[in-house]
Design a protein around this motif. Structure first.
Motif, PDB file in Angstrom:
ATOM      1  N   MET A 355       0.825  -1.198   0.000  1.00  0.00           N
ATOM      2  CA  MET A 355       0.000   0.000   0.000  1.00  0.00           C
ATOM      3  C   MET A 355       0.866   1.257   0.000  1.00  0.00           C
ATOM      4  N   THR A 356       0.399   2.289  -0.698  1.00  0.00           N
ATOM      5  CA  THR A 356       1.064   3.592  -0.719  1.00  0.00           C
ATOM      6  C   THR A 356       0.302   4.521   0.214  1.00  0.00           C
ATOM      7  N   ASP A 357       0.906   4.813   1.366  1.00  0.00           N
ATOM      8  CA  ASP A 357       0.267   5.708   2.330  1.00  0.00           C
ATOM      9  C   ASP A 357       0.705   7.140   2.044  1.00  0.00           C
ATOM     10  N   THR A 362      -6.395  19.579   2.759  1.00  0.00           N
ATOM     11  CA  THR A 362      -7.101  20.523   1.902  1.00  0.00           C
ATOM     12  C   THR A 362      -6.343  21.841   1.801  1.00  0.00           C
ATOM     13  N   GLU A 363      -5.720  22.252   2.910  1.00  0.00           N
ATOM     14  CA  GLU A 363      -4.996  23.527   2.914  1.00  0.00           C
ATOM     15  C   GLU A 363      -3.803  23.511   1.960  1.00  0.00           C
ATOM     16  N   VAL A 364      -3.133  22.371   1.844  1.00  0.00           N
ATOM     17  CA  VAL A 364      -1.940  22.246   0.995  1.00  0.00           C
ATOM     18  C   VAL A 364      -2.323  21.548  -0.314  1.00  0.00           C
ATOM     19  N   ILE A 365      -3.552  21.287  -0.526  1.00  0.00           N
ATOM     20  CA  ILE A 365      -4.280  20.730  -1.673  1.00  0.00           C
ATOM     21  C   ILE A 365      -4.120  19.222  -1.831  1.00  0.00           C
ATOM     22  N   HIS A 366      -2.928  18.653  -1.592  1.00  0.00           N
ATOM     23  CA  HIS A 366      -2.812  17.195  -1.746  1.00  0.00           C
ATOM     24  C   HIS A 366      -1.637  16.658  -0.942  1.00  0.00           C
ATOM     25  N   ILE A 367      -1.163  15.463  -1.306  1.00  0.00           N
ATOM     26  CA  ILE A 367      -0.199  14.713  -0.504  1.00  0.00           C
ATOM     27  C   ILE A 367       1.203  15.321  -0.586  1.00  0.00           C
ATOM     28  N   TYR A 368       1.843  15.453   0.582  1.00  0.00           N
ATOM     29  CA  TYR A 368       3.204  15.998   0.638  1.00  0.00           C
ATOM     30  C   TYR A 368       4.194  15.089   1.357  1.00  0.00           C
ATOM     31  N   ILE A 369       3.734  14.027   2.001  1.00  0.00           N
ATOM     32  CA  ILE A 369       4.619  12.999   2.553  1.00  0.00           C
ATOM     33  C   ILE A 369       4.083  11.648   2.132  1.00  0.00           C
ATOM     34  N   SER A 370       4.938  10.825   1.496  1.00  0.00           N
ATOM     35  CA  SER A 370       4.507   9.508   1.023  1.00  0.00           C
ATOM     36  C   SER A 370       5.708   8.729   0.527  1.00  0.00           C
ATOM     37  N   SER A 371       5.620   7.418   0.608  1.00  0.00           N
ATOM     38  CA  SER A 371       6.591   6.542  -0.043  1.00  0.00           C
ATOM     39  C   SER A 371       5.834   5.367  -0.642  1.00  0.00           C
ATOM     40  N   ALA A 372       6.396   4.802  -1.709  1.00  0.00           N
ATOM     41  CA  ALA A 372       5.723   3.715  -2.422  1.00  0.00           C
ATOM     42  C   ALA A 372       6.711   2.581  -2.693  1.00  0.00           C
ATOM     43  N   GLY A 373       6.137   1.400  -2.905  1.00  0.00           N
ATOM     44  CA  GLY A 373       6.942   0.254  -3.337  1.00  0.00           C
ATOM     45  C   GLY A 373       8.065  -0.078  -2.376  1.00  0.00           C
ATOM     46  N   ALA A 374       9.276  -0.223  -2.923  1.00  0.00           N
ATOM     47  CA  ALA A 374      10.431  -0.625  -2.122  1.00  0.00           C
ATOM     48  C   ALA A 374      10.833   0.432  -1.105  1.00  0.00           C
ATOM     49  N   GLN A 375      10.341   1.655  -1.283  1.00  0.00           N
ATOM     50  CA  GLN A 375      10.690   2.744  -0.354  1.00  0.00           C
ATOM     51  C   GLN A 375       9.832   2.735   0.910  1.00  0.00           C
ATOM     52  N   VAL A 376       8.800   1.889   0.940  1.00  0.00           N
ATOM     53  CA  VAL A 376       7.905   1.853   2.105  1.00  0.00           C
ATOM     54  C   VAL A 376       8.650   1.286   3.309  1.00  0.00           C
ATOM     55  N   ARG A 377       8.483   1.910   4.442  1.00  0.00           N
ATOM     56  CA  ARG A 377       9.074   1.428   5.691  1.00  0.00           C
ATOM     57  C   ARG A 377       7.952   1.231   6.702  1.00  0.00           C
ATOM     58  N   ARG A 378       7.907   0.058   7.289  1.00  0.00           N
ATOM     59  CA  ARG A 378       6.803  -0.282   8.191  1.00  0.00           C
ATOM     60  C   ARG A 378       6.691   0.720   9.341  1.00  0.00           C
ATOM     61  N   GLY A 379       5.465   1.130   9.601  1.00  0.00           N
ATOM     62  CA  GLY A 379       5.202   2.050  10.704  1.00  0.00           C
ATOM     63  C   GLY A 379       5.319   3.515  10.336  1.00  0.00           C
TER      64      GLY A 379
END
Length: 556
Positions: A355-357, A362-379
């Motif tokens: 999953m990509t968290d 709304t104030e900043v309009i969309h996502i500004y912190i996220s990691s996907a795929g192999a970059q995901v770190r649990r927790g």
């Protein structure tokens, strides 16, 4: 200092929004030094999202697909970029010629995730208007507050949702909003309905030459903390949200197919289900109502590569996933509220898809912190999206060392610009946006969510994060969903109180409450266990799926 901190002259005839921006001393610092953010002075978001693809010879690609009716009796639709441009242009003609609107006028849009709602939003921006999209479930009182705040004169409304707006137009009604003078309905066969009016115009319309610094959107917050606020976004903001998170984290391209549940009236949905795919020449599947089964079916049927929804829906989908072919899905994107690790692991085990968290707002309009795929770190939610910077600060806005819990502060090309609202000075301090979240950052720059600032429970001197207790409860096989808040207590200051919805076949009684309390004691530090457990049929949520903890706190 970025050149985006100085505004270009406005192209608007009606200067309402420009005049009601916050004072410059209360602005966040805007950063636009990346090459993908070098937009021209004259910039119209719809021209970039739709017209550019037609100009470049890709007009026959499918832009929007799905079902045209809520109950799915009228079959599928496929709108190409050519077809979408034609409808957008005709609507823009209706707005400017029939309805007499001029650049800068606000227009309220009311509808679900339908192709006409999407076209109305795009047409409004193309004509230089300021779109004020609203959630389908809002009632007359909530709509009247928005109409009054943004001084909206005109509305385009789905005929199935028109009753509440009619109350706002009725003199003498409790929720009469005098500013609203005209409404045209779509999904209508009436002679004065939008579809019939569109037929009387050509499919030609030249985009209004808006400044990149002209407001094109007022997005009202979803009300998790009470009274919604109007957040103003420029044409450049709409494009910036497309050119950072989906480009760098999702690696989006023209072959992507997108689906999901958030309303396009909510910036999570506006980005994920409309602006992102259109920016990359991809296609989006718009369905107005979703259950876990229909969303899984949608992924399988349309071979969706990206899905956007809230953690609660992923938890429900995980139990059914084995019956669907999800092999096309690369990015199940979760946002809107904190993703419990138990839900992430449940999904991973059920589907094999990471999953990509993400966290945005709304104030900043969309996502500004996220990691996907192999970059995901649990927790952890992930690292900062390229183009943004973030830090953890103390009460004096001073950065704290890695591993220290504190307030999240973020800045980038987008940021908070409330419509004439004193709460601006609470959200922006020292040039940083303060979303109201407690986080911790590790030495590698991974950010882990702790709680909303006002969700930290202080009980007998201990700091307890409500979402951590929720994650522990969700590991119990009887728990379908839950919300945890602090309640006043004479001895401890606050106690941890859990509101729990049980799965079918389980009974909410004292025995179950004790079982859940023991389960939490065995899962996390025992002092964090809920000293009171209340069983509910359903939790109070916004239309976007966010838990309204303030409503839980109102219950004794």
């Amino acid at each position: 200092m970025s050149h985006w901190n100085e505004l270009l002259p406005s192209s608007h005839t009606d200067t309402f929004t420009r005049e009601r921006l916050p004072p410059k001393s209360q602005w966040p610092v805007f950063m636009a030094d990346r090459p993908e953010l070098q937009y021209p002075d004259t910039l119209n978001a719809t021209s970039e999202l739709v017209d550019r693809h037609v100009r470049e010879g890709h007009g026959l690609r499918v832009a929007l697909r799905g079902m045209t009716d809520i109950d799915r009796r009228s079959g599928e639709f496929h709108w190409t970029y050519d077809g979408l441009q034609d409808k957008v242009n005709r609507i823009a003609q209706v707005l400017t010629h029939d309805m007499g609107l001029v650049p800068g006028n606000r227009i309220l849009l009311r509808g679900g995730n339908s192709p006409m709602m999407a076209a109305c939003l795009l047409a409004s921006m193309k004509a230089g208007l300021v779109a004020v999209p609203t959630m389908p479930l809002l009632r007359a009182g909530e709509l009247a507050a928005i109409l009054e705040k943004a001084q909206v004169t005109t509305a385009l409304c789905d005929s199935l949702l028109a009753d509440e707006l009619r109350y706002c137009m009725t003199a003498g009604h409790n929720h009469h909003a005098p500013s609203l003078r005209q409404m045209v309905e779509f999904r209508s066969s009436d002679a004065d309905g939008l579809e019939q009016r569109m037929q009387r115009h050509s499919g030609l319309f030249e985009a209004h030459p808006t400044s990149r610094d002209d407001v094109c959107l007022i997005a009202f917050t979803s009300g998790t903390t009470g009274k919604p606020k109007g957040t103003m976004h420029f044409h450049r903001d709409v494009l910036a949200m497309c050119d950072l998170f989906p480009r760098h984290i999702l690696k989006m391209d023209k072959n992507d197919v997108v689906c999901g549940t958030p309303p396009i009236a909510f910036t999570f949905g506006l980005g994920g289900l409309l602006a992102f795919p259109l920016r990359f020449g991809a296609s989006t599947v718009l369905l107005e109502k979703h259950t876990p089964e229909t969303l899984l079916h949608c992924v399988a049927q349309y071979r969706a590569t990206q899905c956007y929804t809230a953690p609660t829906m992923y938890r429900q989908m995980a139990a059914l996933a084995k019956d669907f072919d999800l092999s096309s899905l690369r990015h199940p994107v979760s946002a809107g509220e904190a993703l419990p690790d138990a839900t992430r692991q449940l999904w991973q085990e059920a589907t094999g898809i990471t999953m990509t968290d993400g966290i945005g707002g709304t104030e900043v309009i969309h996502i500004y912190i996220s990691s996907a795929g192999a970059q995901v770190r649990r927790g952890a939610i992930g690292q900062v999206v390229p183009g943004y910077v973030a830090q953890i600060v103390d009460e004096d806005m001073q950065p704290v060392p890695p591993g220290t819990v504190g307030r999240l502060a973020v800045r980038g090309p987008t940021g908070c610009k409330y419509l004439d609202d004193p709460r601006q000075q609470d959200y922006v301090k020292a040039g940083w946006n303060l979303p109201g979240d407690t986080f911790v950052m590790d030495a590698d720059g991974y950010f882990s969510y702790q709680a909303r600032n006002d969700d930290m429970i202080i009980s007998a001197g201990y700091n307890i994060a409500g979402p951590e207790v929720e994650s522990a409860l969700l590991l119990h096989p009887a728990v379908a969903e839950c919300g945890v808040v602090g309640m006043p207590d004479e001895d401890r200051g606050q106690i941890v109180q859990a509101f729990v919805v049980l799965k079918a076949g389980h009974t909410g009684n004292e025995t179950m409450a004790r079982e859940l309390q023991e389960h939490v004691k065995q899962t996390i530090a025992p002092f964090k266990y809920p000293r009171k457990v209340v069983f509910m049929e359903a939790l109070p949520r916004t239309e976007t799926g966010k838990l309204q903890r303030f409503r839980l706190r109102q219950q004794s």
